[in-house]
Scaffold this active site. Structure first.
Site, PDB file in Angstrom:
ATOM      1  CG  HIS A  45     -28.789 -21.175  23.798  1.00 19.89           C
ATOM      2  ND1 HIS A  45     -29.247 -19.905  24.054  1.00 19.89           N
ATOM      3  CD2 HIS A  45     -29.626 -21.685  22.859  1.00 19.89           C
ATOM      4  CE1 HIS A  45     -30.307 -19.667  23.311  1.00 19.89           C
ATOM      5  NE2 HIS A  45     -30.551 -20.720  22.564  1.00 19.89           N
ATOM      6  CD  GLU A  55     -30.038 -25.113  20.556  1.00 23.01           C
ATOM      7  OE1 GLU A  55     -31.070 -24.859  19.915  1.00 23.01           O
ATOM      8  OE2 GLU A  55     -29.914 -24.848  21.765  1.00 23.01           O
ATOM      9  CG  HIS A  56     -28.884 -20.258  18.425  1.00 27.91           C
ATOM     10  ND1 HIS A  56     -29.786 -19.430  17.814  1.00 27.91           N
ATOM     11  CD2 HIS A  56     -29.433 -20.596  19.609  1.00 27.91           C
ATOM     12  CE1 HIS A  56     -30.827 -19.257  18.597  1.00 27.91           C
ATOM     13  NE2 HIS A  56     -30.649 -19.952  19.706  1.00 27.91           N
ATOM     14  CD  GLU A  70     -27.994 -18.014  14.529  1.00 26.23           C
ATOM     15  OE1 GLU A  70     -28.898 -18.166  15.381  1.00 26.23           O
ATOM     16  OE2 GLU A  70     -28.236 -17.723  13.345  1.00 26.23           O
ATOM     17  CD  GLU A 109     -33.481 -18.113  22.588  1.00 17.81           C
ATOM     18  OE1 GLU A 109     -33.943 -19.172  23.020  1.00 17.81           O
ATOM     19  OE2 GLU A 109     -32.432 -18.053  21.917  1.00 17.81           O
TER      20      GLU A 109
END
Length: 1255
Positions: A225, A228-229, A299, A306
């Site tokens: 993840h 991805e960011h 991020e 998040e």
């Protein structure tokens, strides 16, 4: 970005995904936690959809709560209204779950963002068709289709030669999609290309990396993840696309990471082909990211925010379910969002190593779907960008492979992925492929995801794990899940498809039967859902029985659910049920096949990706319908019952050695429950009690299901003729100043009519959705019409009407089956200012006439029942009491009460208000709004003029609809709380084991038509428009004819009734972009922030809301940063680039949706409404030119009408944690009895775990 840990209820991607007709129905959306803001109270019913690719699911009486229209975002896609904000869908347990929902076509299903439904729901059961089409109802006739075999299997019915022929046919392979082009580059990159014309001049490009959280080592949890960011937001080439009209996003789940770009085919000004630029951006993102320390730190902060944002109780429940369902493998321990302590530690080198291990061409698949004419050219463009990727640094150090016996085929022997799955390598590699394997030096899995499952197989009762209990203080309701896990059965042959079809028929019957349990005022369960679906993400098929109930009823709820499952398993479906649902599937697939040229590229692409992940055959819509038709004649009642019974054995035969052992049984329960007269008491439950309740349901006596008589019509021809003689329906001029009875606009195709009973009619003939139509009745008033003595009367009344479901002498069951037989889906909606009924129907077999009959019966002969009223009131009472258990809802509720001076019409009714309601009071509150000049009906569809006008006269013209010119002013005025006030800036606290924080900032705005809460008409107050242009810095340009035309357009906008609707919409886009850039990207104070406007049409007010999530330590700084952005538009002036981007976003959305019937319904709304006098046909015809004409000074005129000063602005900060607001806890709990409302959604496993898109 998005990670998606799994679909507990995966899906069998039988070739077809049914794209939604509107944004609310989109299956692949990320649902954000702002659903709780009471900007709209809607009751929403999922469209009846028997044909869809991924899952069979039946449900009864769902009660999920999503307070407010707020924001559902498309998880993999495009956040309209935001600046290219990368919202990742990470951590979504059901992100890639392609759902087939067969939702019961109740005549009165609620549309609401907190669907207070007690309705049976079948989640898309998926059918044999490879089609992709919009959600529509399914029909079933009461006669046997030709070729259906009654009660016999193939062995007994057919002679040997015929049987052998049929078996050969069933064993033959299904056809593959004729337009789908597949290829592979020398470096192993697989690609798929599908030409698709909807939307025109646009395409989707998705790069799927076959690596996800399941590939992480113990010290890498969340690193996929993170990559991805960093890769996505760090790409400079992606940023260069922002000015072209392209939109992009990304997500991560268990088994893959996907980067996607939705782009025009060429630039608007220069006609430059954009595909090479898009491919170049994807190449950089996936294979050549720059792991800069600054971007990694940025991020890292975003992901930590998040993680806290998504750590809701729904997320924790989903994690619990997955952990027990997959306790034997890594799926239970590798949620894509990752672990906080690890996310904080990784450096660039650690991240880069994971990328090097998994991000290489042979471990990826590129999907391109869109308006592409030349496949050869597209292939050449793919080769030009990607062919050298992965090989750039290898050629010099590795000798060239020697020629092999395979000659030209050698390049294809690079280890391949079987499109969407990592392919296994053949043991018979050529020397060329072996050398190539050494070049790449990468690890790959032969199976995705690379885990082993413990299948649910018959065995000793001793092997059954006891029920697991997850108990938490934030849970409100009882829920239990029984899981059965088996390998995925690939749908490759006609026989495979036939098995899918028979299961769908079987579970469709269960769905309807469960719904019939809702006959008492205190049903034992809130919802019962049976789900059977494949998951490419989890690599298995899961069957789940989910039961939710009030805690006091949990034992009876389990008993009833088990009893219904047993009844179906023991006695099977009836002849009538088999006929009904098989016919429904055939008619629906025919409808989808007719819409083959109207399926969007993203829906086609989603379907292909899911089908490939499951190794199902991909067919187009026509192939799917032809295949379904071909197998329908071989279906027998005996086989349907035999196949279906096997799906239910793990429940119906629970505890027997012959039954499949459940993979897990998990109960999620509250720690305390509310007991009337006592208050909060401890809730006690044990695993043995759960087992006893299941066994009790197995011991209850059961009887076979009786056949129901299904009405062929609700109004007979003789009754209709008598009505027409009595009421003499006719058309009259739409307005007094006209001397014609029909007004038709050729440019838009809109026709306006008015009936002699006062009901205005708008209709548009549209061929874009073949043989389909939609109709909406809008009634002015809504909750705003509730008196101070009857707060909640309208919303409870609408719910009561939905709960009852009866019209005339027809029972609810008969009405529902009438809807099934005629492909009708109907929903009921209650908002602050309107009541609405919406019908979706097919024009086949008089489906439109049947829909008009139902509407007529509702208006003339609706039946109001005491037990339905009791259920509706009890549901609202339960939702109200649950609000203190939701941080977001508690915070939003507090804000709305403060801003609107305690006006209960904009929140759910309190227990005191609910207790004061009676059946008569709620009926009067609703039906008194149904008067002729207060109603408006709009219809859009593929019908003929003569046909639609006949239905209008026959069924709407014969309605008794007295006019009442005073109706629109009969409601108490609405006020914002005067300032200054102690309630302007508040805090809400929630005791929780984990820390989280959110905040809302809100303030007054005008309504869509320029009216303010003070009664001011802004068009009058603006005065001479010539003075407004002083807002912009003077850039004197020589006079030209072009400039003069542009000025004329600008003046036209300034005088247009939609001026504030247009300019405030553009302003919202600009503010959203700035919030993301400043609060999220630059300051790192949040992962998710948004600005939304609620502009009313009838009510003379509006408001804006800023929603922000953060950590307890940063949330106050985030609030101040948001306020600074709101107030900073004068000091940091809007520049042309920002306005151009906002225009592009809104115009692209308009262009993308303009072919949808549902979108046209929205455009037609209020066209003749006396309560919205400023709306006319120009608001539809000139929409595009009005957006294009808007200038920066126009935006500032709108901005001046937003009250953003400290005296007008309201805010509320919500903080959850073990020590949160200890000094205020008692006050919050005490207040909850009178001022909290809403509910935590139940069911819907996986919905909460979606990580939010990050752009």
């Amino acid at each position: 970005m998005a990670t998606s840990p799994s679909s507990l209820v995966a899906s069998v991607s039988v070739p077809q995904i049914r794209p939604s007709l509107n944004q609310r129905d989109n299956r692949f959306r990320i649902v954000r936690p702002r659903k709780h803001l009471p900007l709209r109270n809607r009751f929403h019913v999922k469209p009846l959809s028997l044909l869809s690719p991924a899952r069979w699911s039946v449900a009864g009486g769902e009660s999920t709560s999503c307070f407010n229209k707020a924001v559902t975002r498309h998880s993999r896609a495009f956040v309209f209204g935001r600046r290219e904000q990368f919202h990742c869908g990470t951590c979504s347990l059901n992100h890639r779950r392609t759902r087939s929902r067969f939702v019961e076509p109740r005549a009165f299903l609620h549309k609401s963002d907190f669907p207070l439904r007690h309705t049976a729901r079948v989640k898309h059961v998926h059918v044999p068709c490879a089609t992709v089409g919009p959600d529509e109802p399914h029909a079933a006739s009461t006669t046997w289709p030709d070729g259906v075999v009654d009660g016999q299997d193939l062995d007994s019915f057919y002679h040997e030669p015929i049987k052998a022929e049929i078996e050969a046919f069933l064993n033959s392979e299904l056809p593959s999609h004729p337009k789908l082009f597949r290829g592979q580059l020398k470096n192993g990159l697989c690609y798929l290309i599908l030409p698709n014309k909807v939307p025109a001049s646009r395409f989707e490009a998705h790069m799927e990396i076959h690596a996800g959280s399941i590939d992480e080592e113990d010290d890498e949890q969340g690193i996929a993840h993170m990559i991805e960011h960093v890769a996505f937001l760090g790409s400079k080439k992606r940023e260069k696309l922002l000015g072209t009209g392209a939109r992009s996003n990304a997500y991560t789940d268990f088994h893959h990471t996907v980067f996607h770009i939705h782009s025009p085919t060429c630039t608007k000004d220069s006609d430059e082909d954009l595909l090479p630029l898009v491919l170049d951006a994807l190449n950089e993102i996936a294979f050549h990211p720059k792991f800069l320390s600054s971007r990694i730190e940025k991020e890292r902060r975003a992901i930590l925010s998040e993680l806290q944002m998504m750590n809701t109780i729904e997320y924790r429940v989903d994690c619990q379910l997955l952990q027990h369902l997959h306790s034997e493998n890594k799926l239970s321990r590798r949620f894509p969002i990752g672990l906080e302590e690890q996310i904080k530690k990784w450096d660039a080198d650690k991240i880069r190593k994971f990328h090097e291990r998994w991000y290489f061409p042979a471990n990826a698949t590129l999907y391109i779907v869109g308006d592409i004419d030349n496949i050869s050219k597209t292939v050449h463009q793919i080769e030009a960008v990607f062919e050298q990727t992965g090989l750039e640094n290898e050629a010099a150090s590795t000798p060239s492979p020697s020629p092999s016996a395979f000659g030209a085929m050698a390049s294809f022997l690079v280890p391949k992925l079987s499109v969407g799955l990592a392919g296994s390598l053949s043991n018979e590699r050529s020397s060329s492929s072996a050398d190539q394997s050494k070049i790449i030096k990468k690890e790959r899995h032969a199976v995705r995801p690379p885990v082993k499952h413990n299948w649910s197989l018959p065995g000793s009762v001793a092997n059954t794990n006891p029920p697991q209990i997850f108990q938490h203080e934030l849970l409100q309701n009882f829920s239990i899940n029984m899981f059965c896990k088996i390998p995925v059965n690939k749908v490759r042959t006609y026989g495979d498809l036939r098995n899918v079809l028979m299961k769908r028929i079987f579970l469709s019957a269960l769905h309807f039967r469960i719904n019939t349990r809702y006959k008492s005022s205190n049903p034992p369960f809130t919802s019962v859902e049976m789900d059977h679906s494949d998951s490419g993400r989890e690599g298995c098929t899961v069957t789940t029985l989910t039961v939710t109930a009030e805690p006091k009823n949990w034992q009876n709820a389990i008993k009833v659910a088990v009893q219904e499952v047993r009844r179906l398993k023991e006695f099977g479906v009836t002849n009538g049920e088999l006929t009904r649902y098989l016919d429904a599937l055939l008619k629906d697939s025919e409808h989808l096949a007719a819409m083959i040229d109207n399926v969007s590229s993203v829906d086609n692409l989603d379907f292909i990706m899911e089908s490939d992940a499951l190794s199902h055959m991909v067919m187009d819509q026509r192939q799917g319908h032809d295949s379904l038709t071909a197998i329908a004649g071989t279906i027998t009642l005996e086989e349907v019952n035999s196949i279906g019974a096997k799906v239910l054995e793990f429940i119906s035969d629970f505890g027997k050695p012959s039954a499949p052992v459940p993979a897990a049984i998990v109960a999620c329960v509250p720690k305390k429950v509310h007991v009337d007269g006592i208050g909060e008491t401890e809730f006690k439950i044990s695993p043995s009690e759960i087992t006893d309740a299941i066994k009790s349901g197995l011991e209850q006596p059961i009887e076979a299901e009786p056949e129901l008589e299904v009405p062929k019509e609700l109004i007979s021809l003789s009754e209709l003729e008598e009505l027409k003689l009595q009421r003499r329906p006719s058309f009259v001029p739409p307005s007094p100043e006209l001397n014609v009875t029909k007004v038709h606009d050729k440019e838009t195709g809109i026709t306006q009519r008015r009936l002699s009973n006062g009901i205005p009619i708008n209709y548009k003939i549209s061929k874009t959705e073949s043989q389909g139509g939609v109709m909406r009745l809008i009634v002015g008033g809504g909750r705003a019409a509730e008196s101070s003595e009857s707060r909640g009367a309208v919303v409870v009344g609408v719910r009561t009407l939905s709960e009852g479901g009866r019209v005339g002498n027809f029972s609810r069951e008969q009405v529902e089956l009438f809807c099934v037989n005629n492909l009708i889906n109907c929903s009921l909606e209650s908002t602050e200012e309107f009541i609405a009924m919406e019908f979706r129907f097919t024009l086949r077999d008089n489906g439109m006439r049947a829909a008009f009959q139902l509407l007529h019966m509702v208006l003339e002969h609706s039946v109001w029942l005491d037990d339905a009223f009791d259920r509706a009131r009890q549901l609202y009472l339960s939702y109200y009491r649950s609000i203190p258990k939701s941080l977001e809802r508690a915070t939003a509720h507090k804000l709305m009460l403060a801003m609107l001076n305690g006006d209960e019409r904009f929140v759910e009714p309190t227990p005191k208000s609910l207790e004061s309601l009676t059946l008569k009071s709620v009926k009067d509150a609703v039906m008194n709004q149904f008067v002729g000049n207060n109603m408006e009906v709009s219809i859009v569809g593929d019908f003929a003029e003569e046909e639609i006008e006949s239905c209008i006269l026959d069924y709407l013209g014969t309605v008794r609809a007295p006019t009442d010119s005073k109706r629109e002013d009969e409601f108490s005025p609405i006020f914002f709380r005067p300032s200054p006030s102690d309630l302007q800036h508040q805090q809400a606290f929630l005791k929780d084991t984990d820390e989280r924080a959110c905040a809302y900032i809100a303030g007054p705005a005008p309504n869509r038509w320029g009216f303010t809460v003070d009664g001011e008409d802004l068009f009058e107050s603006m005065g001479d428009s010539s003075t407004t242009y002083d807002l912009q810095p003077k850039n004197k340009e020589p006079f030209s004819e072009g400039n003069n035309i542009e000025k004329d357009q600008q003046r036209k906008l300034l005088r247009h009734p939609l001026f504030f609707g247009i300019t405030l919409g553009l302003l919202a886009e600009i503010i959203n972009s700035r919030l993301f850039t400043t609060v999220r990207d630059s300051l790192g104070l949040t992962y998710d922030v948004s600005f939304e406007l609620n502009l009313f049409d009838r009510l003379k007010l509006g408001w804006y809301v800023v929603s922000v999530t953060s950590t307890p330590g940063k949330v106050h700084k985030a609030v101040e940063a948001c306020k600074n952005v709101l107030r900073g538009l004068h000091s940091n002036r809007i520049v042309p680039r920002e306005l151009d981007r906002a225009k592009r976003t809104l115009l692209m959305r308009h262009e993308a949706e303009i072919k949808s019937n549902a979108y046209w319904l929205g455009l037609l709304a209020h066209l003749q409404a006396s309560s919205v006098p400023r709306k006319d046909i120009s608001c539809i015809k000139e929409l595009t030119s009005l957006y294009e004409a808007a200038t920066i000074e126009d935006i500032y005129l709108a901005y001046e009408q937003l009250k953003v000063d400290e005296g007008s602005l309201y805010s509320c900060v919500g903080i959850a944690g073990a020590q949160a607001g200890e000094e205020d806890t008692a006050a919050v709990e005490e207040e909850s009895d009178e001022s909290f409302q809403g509910v935590i959604p139940v069911g819907g496993r996986g919905l909460s775990t979606m990580t939010r898109p990050t752009t």
